[in-house]
Design an enzyme around this catalytic site. Structure first.
Site, short mmCIF file in Angstrom:
data_model
loop_
_atom_site.label_atom_id
_atom_site.label_comp_id
_atom_site.label_asym_id
_atom_site.label_seq_id
_atom_site.Cartn_x
_atom_site.Cartn_y
_atom_site.Cartn_z
N CYS A 1 4.63 -5.94 68.03
CA CYS A 1 3.34 -5.69 68.67
C CYS A 1 2.49 -4.77 67.79
CB CYS A 1 3.46 -5.05 70.05
SG CYS A 1 4.24 -6.05 71.28
N ARG B 1 3.82 -6.95 61.25
CA ARG B 1 4.75 -6.33 62.20
C ARG B 1 5.51 -7.37 63.02
NH1 ARG B 1 3.36 -0.88 63.33
NH2 ARG B 1 4.19 -1.01 65.42
N TRP C 1 4.35 -9.32 70.80
CA TRP C 1 5.71 -9.83 70.55
C TRP C 1 6.35 -9.91 71.92
CZ3 TRP C 1 8.91 -10.66 66.13
CH2 TRP C 1 10.28 -10.68 66.37
N ASN D 1 1.69 -1.49 73.91
CA ASN D 1 2.97 -1.74 73.22
C ASN D 1 4.04 -0.95 73.95
OD1 ASN D 1 1.58 -3.11 71.32
ND2 ASN D 1 1.86 -1.58 69.69
N GLY D 2 5.24 -1.50 74.01
CA GLY D 2 6.32 -0.78 74.67
C GLY D 2 6.78 -1.53 75.91
N GLU E 1 23.17 -6.17 50.53
CA GLU E 1 21.71 -6.27 50.51
C GLU E 1 21.26 -7.66 50.03
OE1 GLU E 1 19.50 -4.82 51.91
OE2 GLU E 1 17.66 -5.29 50.86
N LYS F 1 19.15 -10.36 52.28
CA LYS F 1 17.88 -10.96 51.81
C LYS F 1 17.96 -12.48 51.92
CE LYS F 1 15.92 -8.28 52.05
NZ LYS F 1 16.23 -6.89 52.31
N GLU G 1 17.73 -13.56 55.70
CA GLU G 1 16.46 -13.41 56.41
C GLU G 1 15.33 -14.20 55.77
OE1 GLU G 1 15.28 -9.30 56.97
OE2 GLU G 1 15.95 -8.74 54.99
N HIS H 1 42.21 -11.50 52.15
CA HIS H 1 42.67 -11.03 53.46
C HIS H 1 42.06 -11.83 54.60
CE1 HIS H 1 44.75 -7.77 51.51
NE2 HIS H 1 43.64 -7.49 50.84
N LYS I 1 8.83 -6.37 61.57
CA LYS I 1 8.92 -5.36 60.52
C LYS I 1 9.30 -4.00 61.08
CE LYS I 1 8.41 -3.87 56.30
NZ LYS I 1 9.54 -4.17 55.40
O1 M6R Z 1 12.00 0.49 59.01
P1 M6R Z 1 13.48 0.60 58.84
O2 M6R Z 1 13.87 0.85 57.41
O3 M6R Z 1 14.09 1.62 59.75
O4 M6R Z 1 14.04 -0.80 59.26
C1 M6R Z 1 15.42 -1.04 59.30
C2 M6R Z 1 15.70 -2.52 59.37
O5 M6R Z 1 15.13 -3.05 60.53
C3 M6R Z 1 15.16 -3.26 58.15
O6 M6R Z 1 15.69 -2.76 56.96
C4 M6R Z 1 15.49 -4.75 58.25
O7 M6R Z 1 16.86 -4.94 58.14
C5 M6R Z 1 14.74 -5.55 57.18
N1 M6R Z 1 14.25 -6.77 57.74
C6 M6R Z 1 15.61 -5.87 56.03
O8 M6R Z 1 14.96 -6.63 55.07
#
Ligand code: M6R
Length: 606
Positions: free
Chosen positions: A2, A27, A74, A100-101, A479, A483, A486, A502, A601
């Protein structure tokens, strides 16, 4: 999750709001809407889907007026429909609200609103009517009275046709920032949509209400006590928040890395003393020596960066370090004392899970510090001290440059602690010199973009991936795998190389792809053996190897080379090709790279 943007001033509100909504798109949202006030009337337009759908509904000269509020939604309560999109109206279209919220007691509030006809399934519309039920000519008083009975979280804007010179903002748990112009104010969920107009901002804190006029603002609490707030200058600029010719923000942000990495370390290196100087820690050397345990709380990419920090703190400073997923930390009775230093790491600074975790750590007496990107964000303000990573605006949902800069700051902290413990002057200086070489080495990796693209296209046909790494490259595998998931939606899991035998190894077949990080470090031989096992079982294997390593390249089907650096610094280089690999696999598969499905985001709910 949102987004809100509101405007009151002397310019036409509509173009500012429409562009603001576009700036907030990153966002995550599923519908959007705008309400503008003119001649004592509120006009509203809403649409499901992209902002373009909303824009298509607006013809030239529609919606005149210099006061307006808008929202990207959202969905939480109620489906993705136009009726559920904000702004919500109450009092027969005289009062409009964006929110929002989550209003947790909205059912109870709804019960009290006998005879009111609801047009949506949302908790936000209930709140609009609830505020309306307290209205007796004073909008801010109605908002205050209603909010004192609300349970839940809100960042909201309200306007009323009786008050063409007033916009009311309130915050509890959902961020809201005021932008200050010349006889105009902006109010938004974050600074991005106001960067083109002003750098002067005031962040609302929980429990605060702002009564905003064109030429003044009064901030007070729920008891109507006035609060004096400071004005801050934001260093981010509009250009940083644009694609600058790149096809996607994701790619632009990957390519930002050499420059923003320099921003992260600039002024924070004391070469003669072989140490880092991060004033944000706000602890004396004696207090630092008292720290006997470090706990890192973070989510997603920030968690993966924290994992690199663990290796660095333990190796350089000998301080036991654990890394916890924020949402687990808060609910598992963590063992904390006043010799425990907790780092809360977050790009957005608004992640609800990390906020809960740091509050829990504070409650238990830990020293809590932030490692945050967004200046003035809730986490940055709640920790009171800490370090900004200076990655600039990161607008793609998948985090890239924030990872690199989080790792940079963690390494600097580890060196700083290390120099008070085990790390020699010579080692400190070697690490710092190696850090200074990183931007140029990232550039060397980025120059291989075309080769990496071809490899990503080739591998994008695989439905399953294992990412394998050991030691400091295990977080790199985590990481890289995150990537790929997502961005491209390809199924992928990350493991320490030694774990394959294992259990997970049972999955490997010729239909599997394995991406291994096999750079020249103390675990190089062991990692080569792990890759050889995958090759034997028929997997298609691509590795990241150190430049000039012919032996490693012979064991894999494909290789991406990275320059040599000190082992602890390897994640800074080894992650870059994995970001590009995931990006180009996603482009090949045609996903919505900057805004992957189901993700936001800024994750402001637990
Ligand atoms: O804003 P933040 O760094 O706290 O966010 C944490 C995660 O939500 C964020 O890193 C998320 O995993 C990303 N989509 C990764 O690319």
């Amino acid at each position: 999750m949102c987004g809100i943007i509101g405007y009151i001033g002397n310019q036409q509100a509509l173009p500012i709001l429409l562009q603001g909504l576009r700036d907030l798109e990153y966002r995550g949202y599923d519908s959007a809407g705008i309400a503008v006030m003119d001649n004592g009337k509120l006009q509203r337009v809403r649409a499901v889907g992209k902002i373009d759908n909303l824009a298509r509904k607006i013809k030239n000269d529609d919606y005149p007026g210099t006061l307006g509020i808008s929202h990207t939604r959202w969905a939480t309560h109620g489906g993705v429909t136009e009726e559920n999109a904000h702004p919500h109206f109450a009092m027969n279209g005289k009062l409009a609200l964006v929110h929002n919220g989550i209003i947790e007691n909205y059912r109870e509030l709804k019960e009290k609103l006998k005879g009111v006809k609801f047009n949506s399934e949302t908790d936000s519309e209930v709140l609009a009517h609830f505020i309306g039920s307290y209205y007796t000519g004073d909008l801010v008083a109605a908002v205050r009275a209603a909010l004192s009975l609300v349970c839940g979280t809100y960042g909201l804007l309200a306007v009323h046709t009786d008050h063409p010179d007033e916009m009311v903002a309130a915050r509890l748990g959902s961020p809201l920032v005021l932008g200050i112009g010349e006889n105009e104010y902006y109010a938004a969920s974050d600074v991005t949509p106001m960067l083109a107009y002003t750098k002067r901002v005031t962040f609302l804190d929980d429990g605060e209400i702002a009564e905003i006029k064109r030429d003044s603002v009064r901030i007070s609490n729920l008891h109507d006590q006035a609060i004096k707030k400071s004005v801050q200058e934001i260093s981010w600029n509009k250009q940083q928040a644009e694609k600058q010719g790149f096809e996607h923000f994701t790619l632009k942000e990957i390519f930002d890395q050499p420059v923003v990495f320099e921003d992260a370390i600039r002024g924070r290196i004391d070469m003669p003393a072989g140490t880092a100087k991060l004033g944000g820690l706000d602890l004396s050397e004696d207090q630092m020596r008292q720290i006997s345990r470090i706990v890192i709380v973070a989510c997603g990419t920030a968690f993966n960066a924290g994992m690199v920090g663990k290796y660095a703190f333990e190796r350089l400073a000998g301080i036991p370090t654990e890394v916890d997923v924020s949402s687990e930390f808060s609910y598992r009775d963590p063992i904390i004392d006043d010799h425990t230093l907790v780092f809360a790491i977050s790009q957005s600074g608004e992640t609800a899970d990390t906020l809960m975790a740091l509050r829990e750590a504070k409650r238990k007496g830990a020293v809590v510090r932030g490692i945050v990107n967004s200046v003035g964000s809730t986490i940055a303000r709640e920790v009171g001290a800490g370090t900004y990573i200076h990655a600039g605006p990161e607008l793609a949902v998948a985090s890239t440059k924030a990872f690199t800069n989080m790792v940079a700051i963690l390494l600097l902290y580890a060196i700083q602690f290390g120099r008070l413990h085990n790390t020699s002057l010579a080692t400190g200086q070697r690490l710092l010199k190696a850090l200074l070489e990183i931007p140029q080495k990232i550039n060397q990796v980025l120059k291989q973009v075309e080769q990496i693209k071809i490899k990503a296209q080739k591998y994008s046909k695989y439905k399953n991936f294992f990412y394998l790494g050991r030691g400091v490259n295990y977080p790199v595998a985590l990481e890289g795998s995150l990537k790929l998931k997502e961005l491209s939606y390809i199924h992928s899991e990350a493991y320490p190389g030694g774990e394959m035998k294992h259990g997970p190894g049972a999955l490997i077949s010729k239909d599997f792809a394995v991406l291994g990080i096999v750079t020249k470090n103390q675990l190089y031989d062991k990692m080569k053996s792990n890759i050889a096992e995958a090759v034997t079982r028929g997997a298609r294997v691509i590795i990241v190897a150190t430049e000039g390593d012919k032996v490693a390249s012979e064991i894999a089907d494909d290789v991406i080379f990275v320059p040599k650096t000190m082992e602890l610094l390897e994640p800074l280089l080894n992650t870059i090709p994995l970001q590009l690999f995931a990006y180009y696999a996603a482009v090949e598969l045609g996903t919505d790279v900057d805004r992957p499905r189901n993700l936001a985001k800024s994750v402001t709910v637990e």
